[in-house]
Motif scaffolding. Structure first.
Motif, PDB file in Angstrom:
ATOM      1  N   LEU A  21     -54.327   1.420  35.305  1.00 55.64           N
ATOM      2  CA  LEU A  21     -53.246   2.412  35.239  1.00 55.64           C
ATOM      3  C   LEU A  21     -53.016   3.038  36.608  1.00 55.64           C
ATOM      4  N   LEU A  22     -54.087   3.416  37.258  1.00 59.26           N
ATOM      5  CA  LEU A  22     -53.999   4.039  38.577  1.00 59.26           C
ATOM      6  C   LEU A  22     -53.391   3.066  39.586  1.00 59.26           C
ATOM      7  N   SER A  23     -53.870   1.845  39.573  1.00 62.68           N
ATOM      8  CA  SER A  23     -53.385   0.815  40.493  1.00 62.68           C
ATOM      9  C   SER A  23     -51.896   0.531  40.273  1.00 62.68           C
ATOM     10  N   GLU A  24     -51.492   0.347  39.019  1.00 64.49           N
ATOM     11  CA  GLU A  24     -50.081   0.062  38.709  1.00 64.49           C
ATOM     12  C   GLU A  24     -49.187   1.247  39.072  1.00 64.49           C
ATOM     13  N   PHE A  25     -49.696   2.448  38.842  1.00 60.31           N
ATOM     14  CA  PHE A  25     -48.884   3.634  39.140  1.00 60.31           C
ATOM     15  C   PHE A  25     -48.713   3.807  40.649  1.00 60.31           C
ATOM     16  N   GLU A  26     -49.783   3.518  41.407  1.00 63.07           N
ATOM     17  CA  GLU A  26     -49.662   3.585  42.867  1.00 63.07           C
ATOM     18  C   GLU A  26     -48.668   2.543  43.363  1.00 63.07           C
ATOM     19  N   SER A  27     -48.696   1.389  42.736  1.00 63.25           N
ATOM     20  CA  SER A  27     -47.753   0.333  43.073  1.00 63.25           C
ATOM     21  C   SER A  27     -46.309   0.765  42.758  1.00 63.25           C
ATOM     22  N   LEU A  28     -46.121   1.416  41.612  1.00 65.00           N
ATOM     23  CA  LEU A  28     -44.791   1.937  41.242  1.00 65.00           C
ATOM     24  C   LEU A  28     -44.322   2.946  42.284  1.00 65.00           C
ATOM     25  N   LYS A  29     -45.214   3.855  42.670  1.00 64.67           N
ATOM     26  CA  LYS A  29     -44.856   4.866  43.677  1.00 64.67           C
ATOM     27  C   LYS A  29     -44.450   4.205  44.988  1.00 64.67           C
ATOM     28  N   ASP A  30     -45.193   3.174  45.407  1.00 66.07           N
ATOM     29  CA  ASP A  30     -44.880   2.458  46.647  1.00 66.07           C
ATOM     30  C   ASP A  30     -43.489   1.826  46.571  1.00 66.07           C
ATOM     31  N   ILE A  31     -43.192   1.194  45.444  1.00 58.77           N
ATOM     32  CA  ILE A  31     -41.880   0.557  45.270  1.00 58.77           C
ATOM     33  C   ILE A  31     -40.772   1.609  45.367  1.00 58.77           C
ATOM     34  N   LEU A  32     -40.954   2.710  44.645  1.00 61.32           N
ATOM     35  CA  LEU A  32     -39.930   3.763  44.637  1.00 61.32           C
ATOM     36  C   LEU A  32     -39.753   4.366  46.025  1.00 61.32           C
ATOM     37  N   LEU A  33     -40.849   4.518  46.741  1.00 64.79           N
ATOM     38  CA  LEU A  33     -40.806   5.099  48.079  1.00 64.79           C
ATOM     39  C   LEU A  33     -40.109   4.168  49.061  1.00 64.79           C
ATOM     40  N   SER A  34     -40.395   2.879  48.961  1.00 61.98           N
ATOM     41  CA  SER A  34     -39.797   1.939  49.908  1.00 61.98           C
ATOM     42  C   SER A  34     -38.332   1.669  49.593  1.00 61.98           C
ATOM     43  N   GLU A  35     -37.975   1.685  48.313  1.00 53.87           N
ATOM     44  CA  GLU A  35     -36.591   1.384  47.931  1.00 53.87           C
ATOM     45  C   GLU A  35     -35.732   2.648  47.837  1.00 53.87           C
ATOM     46  N   LEU A  36     -36.378   3.784  47.602  1.00 53.96           N
ATOM     47  CA  LEU A  36     -35.696   5.060  47.367  1.00 53.96           C
ATOM     48  C   LEU A  36     -34.698   4.990  46.216  1.00 53.96           C
ATOM     49  N   SER A  37     -34.935   4.040  45.335  1.00 51.97           N
ATOM     50  CA  SER A  37     -34.141   3.937  44.110  1.00 51.97           C
ATOM     51  C   SER A  37     -34.956   3.143  43.102  1.00 51.97           C
ATOM     52  N   VAL A  38     -34.498   3.167  41.854  1.00 49.60           N
ATOM     53  CA  VAL A  38     -35.206   2.433  40.809  1.00 49.60           C
ATOM     54  C   VAL A  38     -34.681   1.002  40.767  1.00 49.60           C
ATOM     55  N   THR A  39     -35.535   0.070  41.145  1.00 49.59           N
ATOM     56  CA  THR A  39     -35.165  -1.338  41.171  1.00 49.59           C
ATOM     57  C   THR A  39     -35.685  -2.024  39.904  1.00 49.59           C
ATOM     58  N   GLU A  40     -35.340  -3.283  39.753  1.00 48.04           N
ATOM     59  CA  GLU A  40     -35.832  -4.078  38.617  1.00 48.04           C
ATOM     60  C   GLU A  40     -37.354  -4.172  38.678  1.00 48.04           C
ATOM     61  N   LYS A  41     -37.881  -4.301  39.884  1.00 47.07           N
ATOM     62  CA  LYS A  41     -39.328  -4.380  40.091  1.00 47.07           C
ATOM     63  C   LYS A  41     -39.997  -3.084  39.610  1.00 47.07           C
ATOM     64  N   ALA A  42     -39.373  -1.957  39.917  1.00 46.81           N
ATOM     65  CA  ALA A  42     -39.902  -0.651  39.489  1.00 46.81           C
ATOM     66  C   ALA A  42     -39.885  -0.551  37.966  1.00 46.81           C
ATOM     67  N   LYS A  43     -38.827  -1.065  37.367  1.00 46.93           N
ATOM     68  CA  LYS A  43     -38.714  -1.011  35.902  1.00 46.93           C
ATOM     69  C   LYS A  43     -39.785  -1.876  35.235  1.00 46.93           C
ATOM     70  N   GLU A  44     -40.087  -3.022  35.857  1.00 44.98           N
ATOM     71  CA  GLU A  44     -41.157  -3.885  35.332  1.00 44.98           C
ATOM     72  C   GLU A  44     -42.507  -3.174  35.412  1.00 44.98           C
ATOM     73  N   LYS A  45     -42.756  -2.481  36.526  1.00 47.78           N
ATOM     74  CA  LYS A  45     -43.997  -1.711  36.690  1.00 47.78           C
ATOM     75  C   LYS A  45     -44.061  -0.614  35.625  1.00 47.78           C
ATOM     76  N   ALA A  46     -42.959   0.070  35.422  1.00 44.68           N
ATOM     77  CA  ALA A  46     -42.898   1.155  34.440  1.00 44.68           C
ATOM     78  C   ALA A  46     -43.267   0.627  33.054  1.00 44.68           C
ATOM     79  N   GLU A  47     -42.746  -0.552  32.735  1.00 40.64           N
ATOM     80  CA  GLU A  47     -43.036  -1.201  31.447  1.00 40.64           C
ATOM     81  C   GLU A  47     -44.529  -1.506  31.318  1.00 40.64           C
TER      82      GLU A  47
END
Length: 118
Positions: A21-47
């Motif tokens: 959970l911690l690892s996936e959430f950090e990965s989600l944060k990284d994606i959101l930070l680098s993209e500054l928007s919610v991408t398909e990749k971010a949505k997959e992580k959220a799922e």
């Protein structure tokens, strides 16, 4: 590492789920930070985060430690709400507060004395 017929204790299973959970959430944060928007990749992580959190919810023992179970259930619901907002509404507002909850849960779990881990 364990052989196939050796079982994991409940502590170890939950520990693995928290680590994921911690690892996936950090990965989600990284994606959101680098993209500054919610991408398909971010949505997959959220799922994925939602599924891990559901796994943690299913480990709750409502008979033993009723109040603790209830409190953890609210924490898990909050985490799932946060990632649902990301997934369904492109809303990142709850990501940081949910991350803080995960950090606290993980820290508490790691703090359980070894003799009480079963």
């Amino acid at each position: 590492s364990k052989s196939k017929n050796e079982e994991f204790s409940k502590y170890e299973i939950i520990h693995k789920l928290y680590t994921a959970l911690l690892s996936e959430f950090e990965s989600l944060k990284d994606i959101l930070l680098s993209e500054l928007s919610v991408t398909e990749k971010a949505k997959e992580k959220a799922e994925k985060i939602s599924k891990i959190t559901l796994g943690l919810q299913s480990c709750l023992d409502h008979e033993k430690g009723e109040e603790t179970s209830e409190n953890l259930m609210w924490c898990y619901r909050y985490i799932r709400y946060a990632v649902k907002r990301v997934h369904d509404n492109d809303d990142m507002d709850f990501v940081q507060p949910a991350y803080k909850v995960i950090l606290d849960l993980n820290e508490a779990w790691n703090g359980i004395p070894k003799n009480l881990r079963n």
